[in-house]
Design a protein around this motif. Structure first.
Motif: not given
Length: 345
Positions: A125-132, A267-273
């Motif tokens: 799995y991956g992590i972008i800016n501490q978000l899996p 976005h991470y798995d389609g959830d934008p932030i």
């Protein structure tokens, strides 16, 4: 006689477009009761699935089933990383990206058959800016379109393509500094996507060759394109032919650091932030256990040759470009044609 496995179904009642009222009856009817003791819990708010799953890990539950879309799957999966509790999926969302990549049927009866097979494999799995993330993450238009898609009143692949076509022609590319183990490179890009799995969902393949077992992510850099090139790019997403597009650069890496001029959306798995100008992405190898089809673990990523006939239609656009440019509604004609074809797939 061995003890039964403990399994918890976490149902998000508002994911996707269909009612979940009949799912408990389906579970009772189809689940292998000789293998499992089960319970069902419903989510009531954002983040609730993560809370329930953490409790399941503490109780040493064997399997937690995410019954919902990609957002629900992410909430459950993030609480299962580096634990002995396995993830299972009953896909009920509008995109179902991870389920589709892992060849888990969107038919819920068949999805329960996968659960009954109790075939567990370990994946990255991956992590972008501490978000899996488990499918994809990204920035630029990648994140912008996720926001638009989340806001759309309708769901499904046609809505996705409509947003790509309408918003893509107005979006301003950014300049990024991208650092990996080969050094630092500058790109003017429409989007940068990092893919652990092959698709966004809805069978839109951003990285058709991606696998969740190689310890790396596929990085996709999409260069700026003009209005006449937009339909081909949108079509390539669905035809598994995006890497062949001249506007696409791809490579694989374990770690990526990206600098942009200002804070913006990811976005991470389609959830934008919204997040900082500095974006760090890396892969956690073999970090999550998932129930899969014992006969087909991952989407092989090979082109669908029937759909490639449709892709050829768009390749022929260049042959008539001069004629199209003489007409005032050239983009409208192309877009309507593509959308009409997609609704028939």
């Amino acid at each position: 006689m061995s003890m039964k496995k403990k399994i918890v179904f976490i149902i998000n009642p508002i994911s996707g477009t269909h009612s979940k009222d009949e799912i408990p009856n389906l579970i009772e009817k189809k689940l292998d009761h000789e293998l499992y003791d089960y319970e069902i819990q419903l989510t009531g708010y954002a983040g609730h699935a993560t809370e329930i799953t953490k409790n399941c890990v503490e109780r040493q539950v064997d399997v937690v089933v995410a019954v919902g879309g990609d957002g629900t799957v992410n909430e459950v999966a993030r609480a299962l990383t580096h634990s002995q509790t396995a993830l299972a999926i009953m896909p009920c969302g509008s995109g179902n990206g991870l389920a589709r990549h892992l060849c888990i049927p969107v038919n819920l009866k068949k999805a329960i058959d996968i659960i009954n097979a109790y075939n567990i494999e370990t994946f990255d799995y991956g992590i972008i800016n501490q978000l899996p993330f488990f499918c994809t993450c990204g920035m630029g238009f990648d994140a912008f379109i996720s926001l638009k898609f989340a806001e759309a009143g309708k769901r499904g692949p046609v809505t996705y393509v409509e947003n790509v076509l309408k918003e893509g022609l107005k979006y301003k590319p950014e300049t990024y500094e991208v650092e990996d183990d080969t050094g630092t490179h500058r790109y003017k890009a429409f989007l940068i996507a990092c893919a652990n799995a092959s698709q966004y969902g809805n069978n839109a393949y951003i990285a058709p060759g991606a696998t969740m077992k190689d310890g790396e992510m596929d990085v996709i850099i999409m260069e700026p394109f003009d209005a006449l090139e937009a339909p081909q790019i949108a079509a390539d997403l669905f035809m598994k032919t995006l890497p062949k597009n001249s506007k696409i650069k791809t490579f694989r890496t374990k770690h990526l650091h990206i600098r942009r001029k200002q804070a913006g959306a990811i976005h991470y798995d389609g959830d934008p932030i919204m997040t900082d100008p500095e974006v760090d992405v890396h892969i956690e190898p073999q970090g999550i256990r998932i129930l899969t089809d014992p006969n087909m673990t991952e989407d092989p990523g090979q082109p669908n040759f029937l759909l490639n006939a449709f892709s050829d239609l768009f390749n022929n656009i260049n042959n008539v470009r001069e004629d199209i440019e003489k007409r005032g509604h050239r983009i409208m004609v192309i877009n309507k044609l593509m959308l009409r074809k997609l609704t028939k797939l």
